[in-house]
Motif scaffolding. Structure first.
Motif, short mmCIF file in Angstrom:
data_model
loop_
_atom_site.label_atom_id
_atom_site.label_comp_id
_atom_site.label_asym_id
_atom_site.label_seq_id
_atom_site.Cartn_x
_atom_site.Cartn_y
_atom_site.Cartn_z
N PHE A 1 0.82 -1.22 0.00
CA PHE A 1 0.00 0.00 0.00
C PHE A 1 0.85 1.27 0.00
N LEU A 2 0.35 2.28 -0.71
CA LEU A 2 0.89 3.63 -0.61
C LEU A 2 -0.14 4.43 0.18
N ILE B 102 -2.72 4.03 7.99
CA ILE B 102 -1.70 3.07 8.44
C ILE B 102 -2.28 2.16 9.51
N ASP B 103 -3.01 2.78 10.48
CA ASP B 103 -3.63 1.98 11.54
C ASP B 103 -4.50 0.89 10.95
N GLY C 38 -5.30 -7.60 4.25
CA GLY C 38 -4.58 -8.53 3.38
C GLY C 38 -3.40 -7.91 2.65
N GLY C 39 -2.95 -6.73 3.10
CA GLY C 39 -1.76 -6.12 2.49
C GLY C 39 -0.50 -6.75 3.04
N ASP C 40 0.57 -6.70 2.28
CA ASP C 40 1.83 -7.30 2.70
C ASP C 40 2.78 -6.30 3.34
N ASP C 41 2.64 -5.03 2.95
CA ASP C 41 3.52 -3.99 3.49
C ASP C 41 2.94 -2.64 3.05
N TYR C 42 3.54 -1.55 3.53
CA TYR C 42 3.09 -0.23 3.10
C TYR C 42 4.24 0.75 3.17
N VAL C 43 4.17 1.82 2.37
CA VAL C 43 5.08 2.94 2.55
C VAL C 43 4.25 4.22 2.65
N VAL C 44 4.77 5.16 3.41
CA VAL C 44 4.06 6.39 3.69
C VAL C 44 4.58 7.50 2.77
N LEU D 62 11.09 2.21 -1.66
CA LEU D 62 9.99 1.39 -2.16
C LEU D 62 10.54 0.15 -2.88
N SER D 63 11.54 0.38 -3.72
CA SER D 63 12.13 -0.73 -4.47
C SER D 63 12.75 -1.77 -3.54
#
Ligand code: CA
Length: 224
Positions: free
Chosen positions: A77-78, A85-86, A94-100, A108-109
């Motif tokens: 997720f972006l 984020i919460d 079901g997301g694997d990760d996120y960046v803010v 990100l890469s």
């Protein structure tokens, strides 16, 4: 080659992400709406999806739920907001990760490579996941260690890493790398490849990342 869908309605962000991911050997496809991305995913699949939470047509969380009914494809997720984020961390979206946002495309890469290494079912990851190219600095990291490369070695290795599995003849490499190909002899490519191999082996002796295609040329090894 890994195929990544970018679902993001801000063109500047999407372009930035595409540029960096393409430079590291990923194929990308950009969609500004969730529905278009979902249809593409159903039709052609993807190895990973970068998903903006705030999309014009459907909320990223809703889209992720729809995707999860079809597939376990990794979703990163972006997000721009802490309450989002919460939600990503707290609920079963079901997301694997996120960046803010704002984020660095390099960060990100690196996250994407970590996810792909983790989910790779065969235990052998695609070789381009092991490299990070820093075009502006003429620098390449291999397994998180900086390679000490000459200018030509940098150029040759960048070309191979960007298209895993594609075979480049010596002529083709010379055209792409040398300013004046006629001034150098065929053997020089072999010498540079030999040096690159040696430097890669110093970091990881058990892997041979560059494949020789006898009478044809060289490619970066690929597993898929
Ligand atoms: Ca957005």
């Amino acid at each position: 080659m890994y195929k990544i869908l970018i679902v993001e309605d801000e063109p500047a962000i999407a372009e930035n992400i595409s540029y960096v991911l393409n430079s590291e050997g990923f194929e990308t496809k950009w969609f500004a709406t969730g529905i278009d991305a979902f249809n593409e995913f159903l039709a052609n699949g993807s190895d990973l999806i970068i998903l903006d939470v705030g999309l014009p047509d459907i909320n990223g969380f809703e889209l992720c739920k729809k995707i999860r009914k079809e597939s376990n494809v990794p979703v990163l997720f972006l997000t721009a907001r802490s309450d989002e984020i919460d939600k990503i961390v707290g609920l079963e979206i079901g997301g694997d990760d996120y960046v803010v946002k704002p984020f660095s495309p390099r960060e990100l890469s690196a996250r994407i490579k970590a996810i792909l290494r983790r989910v790779d079912q065969k235990g052998e990851v695609e070789p381009n996941l092991l490299f990070q190219i820093f075009e502006d600095k003429n620098r390449i990291k291999y397994k998180d260690k900086t390679l000490d490369l000459s200018r030509y070695e940098f150029k040759i290795l960048s070309i191979l890493v960007k298209r895993p599995g594609s075979v480049y003849s010596r002529d083709k490499l010379m055209d792409l790398v040398w300013d004046d190909p006629l001034m150098s002899m065929d053997r020089t490519i072999d010498t540079h490849i030999k040096n690159i191999r040696k430097k890669l082996k110093e970091i990881e002796p058990s892997l041979d990342m560059i494949k020789t295609h006898r009478g044809v040329g060289y490619s970066l090894k690929e597993y898929k």
